[in-house]
Structures are given as C-alpha cells and as structure tokens.
Design an enzyme around this catalytic site. Structure first.
Site, PDB file in Angstrom:
ATOM      1  CD  GLU A  14      -2.908   1.231   0.816  1.00  0.00           C
ATOM      2  OE1 GLU A  14      -3.081   1.994  -0.269  1.00  0.00           O
ATOM      3  OE2 GLU A  14      -3.880   0.450   0.722  1.00  0.00           O
ATOM      4  CG  ASP A  19      -1.012   5.175  -1.130  1.00  0.00           C
ATOM      5  OD1 ASP A  19      -1.684   4.769  -1.970  1.00  0.00           O
ATOM      6  OD2 ASP A  19      -1.161   5.126   0.010  1.00  0.00           O
ATOM      7  CB  SER A  57      -5.073   1.730  -2.765  1.00  0.00           C
ATOM      8  OG  SER A  57      -5.840   1.559  -1.469  1.00  0.00           O
ATOM      9  CG  ASP A 111     -18.947  10.633 -19.524  1.00  0.00           C
ATOM     10  OD1 ASP A 111     -18.969  10.076 -18.505  1.00  0.00           O
ATOM     11  OD2 ASP A 111     -20.225  11.043 -19.846  1.00  0.00           O
ATOM     12  CB  VAL A 112     -16.075   6.025 -17.327  1.00  0.00           C
ATOM     13  CG1 VAL A 112     -16.268   4.250 -17.025  1.00  0.00           C
ATOM     14  CG2 VAL A 112     -14.629   6.370 -17.240  1.00  0.00           C
ATOM     15  N   GLY A 122     -22.853   5.927 -16.904  1.00  0.00           N
ATOM     16  CA  GLY A 122     -23.705   6.426 -17.981  1.00  0.00           C
ATOM     17  C   GLY A 122     -23.290   7.656 -18.255  1.00  0.00           C
TER      18      GLY A 122
END
Length: 563
Positions: free
Chosen positions: A272, A276, A475, A517-518, A539
């Site tokens: 982790e 980061d 993460s 846009d996903v 959407g």
C-alpha cells in the site's frame, strides 16, 4: 493524593447516576474481522487518549469554505491561514478550562494541544482512564494485515453531563485502524505481446491521460503533494529509487521523498505504502512529495486521528493530499464522523485538496432487520473531500477506452445530506439511468460519490526490492489523480494563481470538462435475488461509480487553469 482519589470517586458516582452522558452512543463496538483479543491490559499501563474539544463557529466556517471554493464568489481562492482557522474555531476559554481541570483532577499527564486548540492529547494509566471514562474496559488486540497490536475498549463509555457542551468524543477507545483500498488480482492470460502492455506502469498512465515528457514539475515553485500512511505501512527509499529506475526513464522525476512527517518504520515495506508513493510521484512527476507516516506511536493511538492532528498543527502544508483508507459509515459514531468532517472543512478553508479512495467493495452491502441495503464508506462520503473511483481498460492489455472497475466504491451517504454543488448532476443521473437499484437500497438525498476516477486495475509496484504485478484498487487511482492535480497546481502557481483547493464546487460547475466520460459497466453489491450482485451502473455525465470520469490532462489543465 487523597483529594484526587476523592474527586475521582465522586466523578465515578456521578457518572453512574443520571448526571452522565454518552458522547458516542451509536459507535459500533464489535470486534472487526481479523482481530483477536489478547486479554485485559495491566492497570498501570500508560494510554494516550485524545479529547476532541467542542469548536466554535462551525457554521461560519462552512460559509467561508463555500466562498473560497466557488469560482463565482469574489472570495474564490482567498484561503485562510492556519492562524485564521484557529481564531475562528478554537474552543471557548470555558471549554478549555473545564476540560483541563477535569483531566488534571484525574491525574492526566503530559497534555498537549494543537495550534487550533480543539484537540487535547494526554497520558493516563489504564486505571485512571477506566475511572475517568466510566464503563470503558481496555483490552489488547492483535490483527490487521501486519498483525499489529492496539489497545481498545469495546464497551461504551460515559462522561459527566457537565462536559456535554465541551467534549465531542474521546479518541483511542473504540475505533480500530482503518482498512485499505487495495487488492491483488491474478494475472490475466494473454498469448503474444506485440502492441500490448502487461500491466499499468507510469508510461501507460501517461499515455492514457495524455501526459507528455514536458508535463512535470518545474522545480521553481513551492508546489508540493503528500500521501498518508497508516496500519504500520511504510515505504522504502530503495524501492522508490528502483521503481523510478525501471519505470521513470522517459520523464523527469524525483527519486526520493522530500519529507517524512511522523515515524518511518524500519520493517518490511508495505505494498500500500509503496503504491501510494510511487504513483503519486510518477503522476505528479518532479514535484516535492511528503509522506505522512502515522502508524500510531502507541498502541492506544488512532492513526487516522493522529494524521488530522498533524494537519491542525502545521502552517505550511502540501497543496494536495491523497489518502487510500476508509471505514464503513455505519461503523463510526455520528459525533466522530461530524467532527472529522469539520476537520476536512478546516483543510478546505486553507486551500488544501484532499482526495480519498472510494473503496473496493462497490456499493457495499449490509443487512438491517433482514433487509439488504448498500453500505457507504467514510471519509469517501464527506462532502468536503474529492473522492476517487476506479476504472479498467476495456481491453486489459491495450491502452484503450476505460470501463468501470467492478470493485469501484460509490453510492450515497446515510449521514451527510446532498451538497448543493452536486444536486443538479445527481438529479440528472437518477432521472436518466435505466439500471437503478430499488430505492430502498440507498439514500437518494445523501451526499453522492465518487466525484472522479482513474485506472485502478493491474498496477506494477516495487516493494521490498521486488517488482509486483497486478496490484489493484482505488488505492491506485487516488494517488494518480492527486499527482495530476499537482501538475495543474504547478501551472497555476507559475501563472500567479492560488492552488486549486477544495475542488468539488468547480468540478461540478464545469460538468466534467477535461475528463473522459466512462459510460460502460456496473459495480458490485449485495449477492441476493433482488439485485444479484449489481450496484449502480455508469452512464453519460456524472454517476456514482466513476463520478465525472478520468483525467484528460491537456483538457483538464485548460478547464482548471482559468482564474
């Protein structure tokens, strides 16, 4: 000594009667999965407890945050200093004096406060603490991914009712270390590698989000960024250097952290922490980076709370902070959540950008009276942070368009009402989505999250000198988005503009400008017949899976460089 014992006895009698109150009656006090009790703690063992003192002018602080964060306001970008914030929110002299006298009578030692004077941390023996906090019973527990030891009480505590106007909660009793938003997935099988990538690396990130070799920090500004580490997670400087040697050859970068705030352990590196630092510093390349290392200097300390105290005690802080941890909203007391939310308001007033991972459980799920509901996460659900969801490549081995990463956390808060800055976007989603879950599963009037997203699937990380593939989770997406915002801050500072600060009001006003846009995919949720494991679906426009979408750096810079 006899007087002090007498005072404690009177307090205990008072607490046992009607002149006591519980600051956190709704705090979950069950043992989290993966933790085991090692038994009662010796009565003379020392504890470090943090007392959250009641602040003043919180409503005024909220209005100031709105003024400095709204591009339409004449006060936009005119951030407060730490001293300004302290002057505004510091507890009344009566509150400070009352709590100090109470703690002194109990034998508390080495008490110290922060610049804003709204937290007081003291040392007491277990015996003193259990007398002071009637009902508390301290045990030692072991658990978490690194088998850490903590001292906590699973029993409710009470305080004298006279303290009700003065103390919000006591830290170091109930809350266990927060969970990480990280998964490691099996490597997909692929035949042949021509024209393909074999996992997400900085070059893949930079290609997808249109970052060129010139899109790095200039080294001439006071720009800086930071990530926070908990759970005894540490990064190794040698891992960062090796990561940059392997993956940072095509862009200018810094191969070492500028500053570590807190204790940096000497044990094994955590995936982790490595993730980061490595991706914050490769996305926000060549920008000075701090690491807040808050493992909790003592078994009784809450690492997340210690990080908040650090923010309340330093005047000069990095402009962007990324945090990849969270808890279920319902596991925390209302007093704690509301107070932490005020701490985020303090950061927003100072022009800090706080980004939190949205979590890795999709919409989440829990059962209330045998009825299923989605389970939102905090701090992801705070209206004063920018929350980052996750995506995957449509083709996992090509730099293509992105779809929903099914683990990407998102949904609607059961604690915070919907902030005005996002009402229009949420109404549009709820009225146009063809795949809404039953309304009983979520609070449609709550703060909706995430706000944005980035790739969260299939990262390469160097940890303990070993390159590790297919590390996944929000993460990963959170430091990537944070690094990109740091690059935009670099351009703003070079242009004589203030840093972005609290981003959400501007983000929603611009309705996704500068973001990909996903629009394909859904995230996971309850495995029951009614929803069959499906939560919300993405959407056009904003959605509670990927927010407004993922960064297109040149377009996002153009949208956010304006004064």
């Amino acid at each position: 000594m006899r007087l002090r014992t007498c005072l404690l006895g009177l307090l205990a009698l008072c607490v046992a009667s009607k002149c006591s109150y519980s600051p956190e009656p709704d705090q979950q006090r069950t043992l989290p999965p993966g933790w085991v009790s090692l038994g009662r703690v010796d009565s003379e063992e020392e504890l470090s407890l943090t007392f959250a003192l009641r602040q003043q002018n919180v409503e005024r602080l909220s209005k100031l945050v709105q003024a400095v964060s709204d591009p339409g306001s004449p006060h936009y970008g005119k951030y407060l200093t730490l001293e300004d914030v302290a002057e505004l929110v510091r507890p009344s002299p009566l509150t400070f004096r009352t709590v100090q006298k109470w703690l002194s009578a109990a034998g508390a030692r080495n008490c110290h406060s922060v610049t804003t004077q709204d937290f007081l941390t003291c040392w007491l023996s277990v015996r003193q603490a259990e007398l002071l906090l009637s009902g508390a019973e301290f045990h030692r527990y072991v658990g978490g991914p690194t088998e850490i030891h903590v001292i906590r009480s699973l029993r409710p505590y009470q305080l004298p009712k006279a303290l009700a106007p003065h103390v919000d909660f006591v830290g170091g009793l109930h809350r266990f270390p927060p969970t990480s938003s990280l998964r490691q997935r099996p490597e997909p099988q692929v035949s042949g590698t021509v024209g393909l990538h074999l996992g997400v690396t900085p070059s893949v990130i930079r290609q997808r989000y249109n970052l060129t070799a010139q899109d790095v920090g200039s080294g001439t500004t006071n720009n800086s960024q930071a990530c926070a580490q908990f759970l005894e997670q540490y990064f190794h400087a040698s891992d960062l250097a090796e990561f940059m040697r392997l993956f940072g050859g095509n862009f200018a970068h810094q191969a070492s952290v500028a500053r570590v705030v807190g204790q940096q352990g000497r044990g094994r590196a955590g995936i982790e922490a490595s993730l980061d630092v490595e991706y914050l510093m490769s996305a926000g390349a060549n920008i000075s980076t701090w690491v807040y290392s808050s493992p909790g200097r003592h078994e009784s300390q809450e690492p997340f709370l210690q990080w908040l105290l650090l923010l309340s005690n330093e005047s000069a802080l990095p402009h962007v902070h990324t945090v990849s941890y969270g808890d279920d909203e319902d596991s925390l007391s209302s007093a704690y959540i509301q107070r932490v939310n005020t701490e985020f308001m303090k950061a927003a007033a100072r022009g800090l950008t706080l980004l939190f991972a949205s979590g890795d459980s999709g919409a989440g799920c829990w059962s209330v009276s045998r009825r299923h509901q989605f389970r939102p996460s905090f701090p992801a659900s705070s209206p004063y942070v920018t929350t980052v969801g996750g995506t995957s490549f449509q083709n996992p081995f090509r730099v293509t368009t992105e779809i929903v990463d099914y683990i990407s956390g998102g949904g609607f808060s059961n604690v915070f009402p919907q902030p005005s800055y996002q009402e229009e976007a949420v109404v549009q989603f709820l009225s146009s989505s063809p795949h809404l879950p039953p309304s009983s599963y979520f609070n449609a009037s709550g703060r909706a999250y995430p706000d944005v997203a980035a790739l969260s699937d299939g990262y390469w990380v160097v940890s303990n000198s070993v390159p590790i593939p297919w590390v996944s989770g929000t993460s990963a997406s959170t430091p990537v988005f944070g690094g990109i915002l740091s690059l935009i801050n670099e351009h703003r500072l070079l242009s004589g503009l203030p840093p972005l600060g609290f981003l959400n009001p501007r983000l929603y006003q611009q309705r996704g400008a500068g973001l990909f846009d996903v629009t394909r995919g859904c995230h996971e949720s309850c495995l029951n017949e009614e929803v069959q494991g499906q939560g919300f679906c993405s959407g056009p426009g904003w959605d509670p899976v990927t927010g407004w979408g993922t960064p297109n750096f040149p377009a996002l810079l153009k949208a956010l460089i304006k004064p």
